[in-house]
Scaffold this motif. Structure first.
Motif, PDB file in Angstrom:
ATOM      1  N   GLY A  61      10.953  -5.198 -10.973  1.00  0.00           N
ATOM      2  CA  GLY A  61      10.101  -5.179 -12.193  1.00  0.00           C
ATOM      3  C   GLY A  61       9.890  -3.721 -12.640  1.00  0.00           C
ATOM      4  O   GLY A  61       8.928  -3.295 -13.566  1.00  0.00           O
ATOM      5  N   VAL A  62      10.835  -2.468 -12.479  1.00  0.00           N
ATOM      6  CA  VAL A  62      10.396  -1.249 -13.071  1.00  0.00           C
ATOM      7  C   VAL A  62      10.613  -1.028 -14.338  1.00  0.00           C
ATOM      8  O   VAL A  62       9.585  -0.670 -15.022  1.00  0.00           O
ATOM      9  CB  VAL A  62      11.708  -0.567 -12.238  1.00  0.00           C
ATOM     10  CG1 VAL A  62      11.300   1.008 -12.709  1.00  0.00           C
ATOM     11  CG2 VAL A  62      11.603  -0.337 -10.751  1.00  0.00           C
ATOM     12  N   PHE A  63      11.529  -1.614 -15.021  1.00  0.00           N
ATOM     13  CA  PHE A  63      11.779  -1.750 -16.593  1.00  0.00           C
ATOM     14  C   PHE A  63      10.680  -2.505 -17.240  1.00  0.00           C
ATOM     15  O   PHE A  63       9.927  -2.104 -18.156  1.00  0.00           O
ATOM     16  CB  PHE A  63      13.141  -1.966 -16.695  1.00  0.00           C
ATOM     17  CG  PHE A  63      13.200  -1.711 -18.335  1.00  0.00           C
ATOM     18  CD1 PHE A  63      13.058  -0.417 -18.797  1.00  0.00           C
ATOM     19  CD2 PHE A  63      13.705  -2.778 -19.206  1.00  0.00           C
ATOM     20  CE1 PHE A  63      13.364  -0.401 -20.268  1.00  0.00           C
ATOM     21  CE2 PHE A  63      14.089  -2.586 -20.488  1.00  0.00           C
ATOM     22  CZ  PHE A  63      13.921  -1.155 -21.080  1.00  0.00           C
ATOM     23  N   ALA A  64      10.321  -3.631 -16.882  1.00  0.00           N
ATOM     24  CA  ALA A  64       9.310  -4.543 -17.400  1.00  0.00           C
ATOM     25  C   ALA A  64       8.049  -3.677 -17.399  1.00  0.00           C
ATOM     26  O   ALA A  64       7.303  -3.786 -18.377  1.00  0.00           O
ATOM     27  CB  ALA A  64       9.295  -5.922 -16.506  1.00  0.00           C
ATOM     28  N   LEU A  65       7.677  -3.096 -16.270  1.00  0.00           N
ATOM     29  CA  LEU A  65       6.369  -2.546 -16.226  1.00  0.00           C
ATOM     30  C   LEU A  65       6.330  -1.259 -17.011  1.00  0.00           C
ATOM     31  O   LEU A  65       5.191  -0.779 -17.784  1.00  0.00           O
ATOM     32  CB  LEU A  65       6.169  -2.312 -14.750  1.00  0.00           C
ATOM     33  CG  LEU A  65       5.708  -3.334 -13.699  1.00  0.00           C
ATOM     34  CD1 LEU A  65       5.646  -2.671 -12.603  1.00  0.00           C
ATOM     35  CD2 LEU A  65       4.548  -4.065 -14.201  1.00  0.00           C
ATOM     36  N   LEU A  66       7.252  -0.466 -17.132  1.00  0.00           N
ATOM     37  CA  LEU A  66       7.422   0.532 -18.225  1.00  0.00           C
ATOM     38  C   LEU A  66       7.137   0.160 -19.359  1.00  0.00           C
ATOM     39  O   LEU A  66       6.411   0.861 -20.475  1.00  0.00           O
ATOM     40  CB  LEU A  66       8.984   1.309 -18.133  1.00  0.00           C
ATOM     41  CG  LEU A  66       9.106   2.140 -16.622  1.00  0.00           C
ATOM     42  CD1 LEU A  66      10.550   2.509 -16.829  1.00  0.00           C
ATOM     43  CD2 LEU A  66       8.198   3.414 -16.703  1.00  0.00           C
ATOM     44  N   LEU A  67       7.875  -1.002 -20.027  1.00  0.00           N
ATOM     45  CA  LEU A  67       7.482  -1.604 -21.325  1.00  0.00           C
ATOM     46  C   LEU A  67       6.232  -1.993 -21.311  1.00  0.00           C
ATOM     47  O   LEU A  67       5.588  -1.951 -22.537  1.00  0.00           O
ATOM     48  CB  LEU A  67       8.420  -2.680 -21.568  1.00  0.00           C
ATOM     49  CG  LEU A  67       9.956  -2.414 -21.535  1.00  0.00           C
ATOM     50  CD1 LEU A  67      10.731  -3.797 -21.333  1.00  0.00           C
ATOM     51  CD2 LEU A  67      10.307  -1.777 -22.892  1.00  0.00           C
ATOM     52  N   LEU A  72       3.526  -3.277 -24.929  1.00  0.00           N
ATOM     53  CA  LEU A  72       4.644  -4.363 -25.450  1.00  0.00           C
ATOM     54  C   LEU A  72       4.288  -5.598 -24.677  1.00  0.00           C
ATOM     55  O   LEU A  72       3.781  -5.690 -23.551  1.00  0.00           O
ATOM     56  CB  LEU A  72       5.846  -4.040 -25.168  1.00  0.00           C
ATOM     57  CG  LEU A  72       6.519  -2.613 -25.865  1.00  0.00           C
ATOM     58  CD1 LEU A  72       8.043  -2.497 -25.758  1.00  0.00           C
ATOM     59  CD2 LEU A  72       5.944  -2.725 -27.470  1.00  0.00           C
ATOM     60  N   ASP A  73       4.465  -6.633 -25.284  1.00  0.00           N
ATOM     61  CA  ASP A  73       4.549  -8.098 -24.684  1.00  0.00           C
ATOM     62  C   ASP A  73       5.757  -8.302 -23.919  1.00  0.00           C
ATOM     63  O   ASP A  73       6.856  -8.430 -24.603  1.00  0.00           O
ATOM     64  CB  ASP A  73       4.472  -9.178 -25.959  1.00  0.00           C
ATOM     65  CG  ASP A  73       4.216 -10.479 -25.300  1.00  0.00           C
ATOM     66  OD1 ASP A  73       4.286 -10.889 -24.030  1.00  0.00           O
ATOM     67  OD2 ASP A  73       3.574 -11.451 -25.953  1.00  0.00           O
ATOM     68  N   VAL A  74       5.717  -8.420 -22.578  1.00  0.00           N
ATOM     69  CA  VAL A  74       6.671  -8.544 -21.753  1.00  0.00           C
ATOM     70  C   VAL A  74       6.805  -9.688 -20.740  1.00  0.00           C
ATOM     71  O   VAL A  74       5.949  -9.985 -20.490  1.00  0.00           O
ATOM     72  CB  VAL A  74       6.946  -7.140 -20.743  1.00  0.00           C
ATOM     73  CG1 VAL A  74       8.263  -7.140 -20.224  1.00  0.00           C
ATOM     74  CG2 VAL A  74       6.942  -6.021 -21.680  1.00  0.00           C
ATOM     75  N   THR A  75       8.121 -10.292 -20.823  1.00  0.00           N
ATOM     76  CA  THR A  75       8.303 -11.295 -19.879  1.00  0.00           C
ATOM     77  C   THR A  75       9.736 -10.663 -18.935  1.00  0.00           C
ATOM     78  O   THR A  75      10.823 -10.274 -19.572  1.00  0.00           O
ATOM     79  CB  THR A  75       8.794 -12.496 -20.770  1.00  0.00           C
ATOM     80  OG1 THR A  75       7.829 -12.947 -21.374  1.00  0.00           O
ATOM     81  CG2 THR A  75       9.429 -13.547 -19.524  1.00  0.00           C
ATOM     82  N   GLY A  76       9.500 -10.940 -17.793  1.00  0.00           N
ATOM     83  CA  GLY A  76      10.606 -10.472 -16.887  1.00  0.00           C
ATOM     84  C   GLY A  76      11.220 -11.665 -16.060  1.00  0.00           C
ATOM     85  O   GLY A  76      10.415 -12.686 -15.784  1.00  0.00           O
ATOM     86  N   VAL A  77      12.540 -11.932 -16.216  1.00  0.00           N
ATOM     87  CA  VAL A  77      13.189 -13.092 -15.519  1.00  0.00           C
ATOM     88  C   VAL A  77      13.939 -12.705 -14.500  1.00  0.00           C
ATOM     89  O   VAL A  77      14.854 -11.664 -14.560  1.00  0.00           O
ATOM     90  CB  VAL A  77      13.824 -14.055 -16.442  1.00  0.00           C
ATOM     91  CG1 VAL A  77      14.729 -15.019 -15.790  1.00  0.00           C
ATOM     92  CG2 VAL A  77      12.924 -14.471 -17.597  1.00  0.00           C
ATOM     93  N   VAL A  96       2.765  -8.378 -17.337  1.00  0.00           N
ATOM     94  CA  VAL A  96       3.960  -8.982 -17.549  1.00  0.00           C
ATOM     95  C   VAL A  96       3.884 -10.350 -17.026  1.00  0.00           C
ATOM     96  O   VAL A  96       3.223 -10.907 -15.986  1.00  0.00           O
ATOM     97  CB  VAL A  96       4.814  -8.132 -16.546  1.00  0.00           C
ATOM     98  CG1 VAL A  96       6.381  -8.873 -16.973  1.00  0.00           C
ATOM     99  CG2 VAL A  96       5.037  -6.616 -16.908  1.00  0.00           C
ATOM    100  N   ARG A  97       4.669 -11.189 -17.937  1.00  0.00           N
ATOM    101  CA  ARG A  97       4.748 -12.597 -17.484  1.00  0.00           C
ATOM    102  C   ARG A  97       6.028 -12.692 -16.704  1.00  0.00           C
ATOM    103  O   ARG A  97       7.256 -12.202 -17.003  1.00  0.00           O
ATOM    104  CB  ARG A  97       5.090 -13.413 -18.650  1.00  0.00           C
ATOM    105  CG  ARG A  97       5.269 -15.053 -18.170  1.00  0.00           C
ATOM    106  CD  ARG A  97       5.659 -15.822 -19.540  1.00  0.00           C
ATOM    107  NE  ARG A  97       5.789 -17.173 -19.192  1.00  0.00           N
ATOM    108  CZ  ARG A  97       6.753 -18.056 -19.876  1.00  0.00           C
ATOM    109  NH1 ARG A  97       7.133 -17.530 -20.892  1.00  0.00           N
ATOM    110  NH2 ARG A  97       6.692 -19.239 -19.597  1.00  0.00           N
TER     111      ARG A  97
END
Length: 480
Positions: A61-67, A72-77, A96-97
């Motif tokens: 989740g490093v990049f998703a959390l930076l976003l 930003l509205d972020v989804t990590g898969v 993050v979702r």
């Protein structure tokens, strides 16, 4: 730089041990503390003014959390439960979702501005079919005009030559495990595939070994695959942390009128084209359509999203209630492609408000969607059936049968209508076709007439997109 420092995801039902084993997943960030390479991706997201981002292969989740820190509205898969557990435990994770899934499925339904695959994510898809499915799903979840951004190593640079135990050795201290060591070694090179092992030794003397394989695609191969998936290539850049060694591809989903009609239109067209070329057979056509639609529907957060319709409940009713214009009496109603059963239930309710009593039934090719429909409407569970409408023969006939033409290959559409008229619609009953999204001056009547059918009725409503209309047609079966 060794492969583990940029490898954030493995596709398939069993992710690599380095991501799926809890002890190793916890150490991933420890062994890769410098993620300044992600600054380049943050800049690209800013460049396009993106507000909604899907990070495919999000790992810990490093990049998703930076976003998410940027609002930003972020989804990590990611398919690795252990990696997602690490991500969910980090500060800010609630913004993050997180979705546990394979990238060839991507069970998300939103229109994203940007889809990213950082690190080695794009290289873990080893077959052309896997990679094609990933690109197809990425295109499906992008908004028209949205961008796909990913990196892949240049095979001409032979990066694996430097993946030796000496070059990759790291010793670090973890607050739980104590001192731990890791290193890598290449075990097999059969271009375009390279296999390597990651070894980890813990303070208690235990050892774990994870094996990974990457595919190295040439720039020409990647560009051809993007074109085949319907993307426009925007740019190919250097990765700042690996200048001259890695490509960063930026591709755009075209924004044309037909994209606005139906977010999956281009994807359906590509699958149709593959069938016409003989690249796939009809069974594969149906499977690819199922792979495209099923994950998106199941990921819907509202009942109408699970039936393939965006917007709110009012938009759903506006775009679907026109089907009731074809309901002119009491009887039975069969919904082909019933998905979660909402349309079947709402047509019954709306028709009741119009003074007609309907008994609802549903058919869908997706077993999972039928299961969802049965859970939503247990009182009608025995009326919800799994099957392919082109071949299915019900044990009874129905007063009204609704279908879409897109449920079968183009050259089978006339056959679908005839099959339903012969085997599903009762004598004197009605076959309803729709809802279709058509231009205001466009009609399916000439095509239906060319197939030998007399169109008994047509109804339209204004579409939310200017110049388009929601449209339905119906054909009456003669009384025998």
């Amino acid at each position: 730089m060794t492969p583990v420092q940029r490898m954030t995801w493995q596709a398939g039902p069993v992710p690599d041990l380095v991501f799926s084993e809890p002890r190793l997943a916890r150490l991933y960030d420890l062994f890769d503390p410098d993620r300044s390479d992600l600054d380049h991706y943050l800049a690209i997201v800013d460049e396009f003014g993106a507000r909604r981002v899907l990070d495919v292969g999000c790992g810990t989740g490093v990049f998703a959390l930076l976003l998410a820190e940027r609002g930003l509205d972020v989804t990590g898969v990611d398919p690795a439960t252990a990696s997602l557990d690490v991500a969910r435990a980090k500060p800010g994770a609630e913004r993050v979702r997180w979705v546990e899934a394979d990238a060839t499925q991507l069970p998300v339904a939103e229109d994203f501005d940007v889809v990213t695959m950082t690190g080695n994510v794009a290289q873990v898809f080893l077959t052309d079919e896997e990679w094609e499915r990933v690109l197809t799903r990425a295109a499906a979840v992008l908004a028209p005009g949205g961008h796909l951004v990913f990196e892949t190593r240049d095979p001409a640079q032979r990066a694996w030559v430097d993946w030796t135990p000496d070059n990759s050795h790291i010793r670090a201290h973890d607050e739980v495990e104590g001192w731990v060591e890791t290193w890598h070694e290449v075990t097999d090179v059969r271009p375009p595939l390279v296999t390597f092992s990651a070894h980890t030794t813990f303070a208690d003397g235990s050892k774990l070994r994870s094996e990974s394989t990457l595919r190295f695609r040439t720039r020409d191969e990647v560009e051809a695959s993007l074109e085949a998936a319907g993307f426009d290539l925007v740019d190919v850049r250097d990765a700042p942390d690996r200048a001259g060694k890695e490509f960063v591809f930026i591709a755009r989903k075209p924004a044309d009128e037909r994209d606005n009609r139906d977010r999956g239109w281009r994807d359906l067209e590509r699958i149709d084209a593959a069938l016409e070329r003989g690249d796939i057979d009809e069974a594969q056509w149906h499977q690819r359509i199922l792979d495209l639609i099923e994950p998106a529907y199941l990921a819907g957060e509202t009942p109408h999203a699970q039936s393939g319709k965006g917007g709110d409940a009012a938009a759903w009713e506006h775009g679907r209630r026109l089907l009731c214009d074809a309901i002119d009496r009491d009887g039975s109603f069969l919904d082909i492609g019933c998905a979660n059963g909402l349309l079947m239930a709402d047509v019954r309710r709306w028709s009741g408000e119009d003074g007609h009593d309907l008994e609802p039934y549903g058919l869908d090719i997706s077993e999972r969607l039928v299961e969802l429909a049965r859970s939503r409407y247990p009182e009608w569970a025995d009326r919800l059936v799994v099957g392919n409408a082109l071949h299915w023969r019900p044990s009874r006939r129905f007063t009204f049968v609704r279908t879409g033409l897109e449920y079968v290959p183009r050259h089978r559409r006339a056959q679908l209508l005839q099959h339903l008229l012969d085997h599903a619609v009762e004598p004197g009953g009605r076959l309803i076709i729709g809802v279709q999204n058509l231009a205001a001056d466009e009609s399916l009547v000439p095509e239906l007439q060319a197939w030998g059918y007399r169109v008994a009725g047509e109804t339209r409503r204004p579409h939310r997109t200017s110049g388009l209309t929601y449209t339905a047609f119906w054909i009456d079966r003669p009384v025998e």
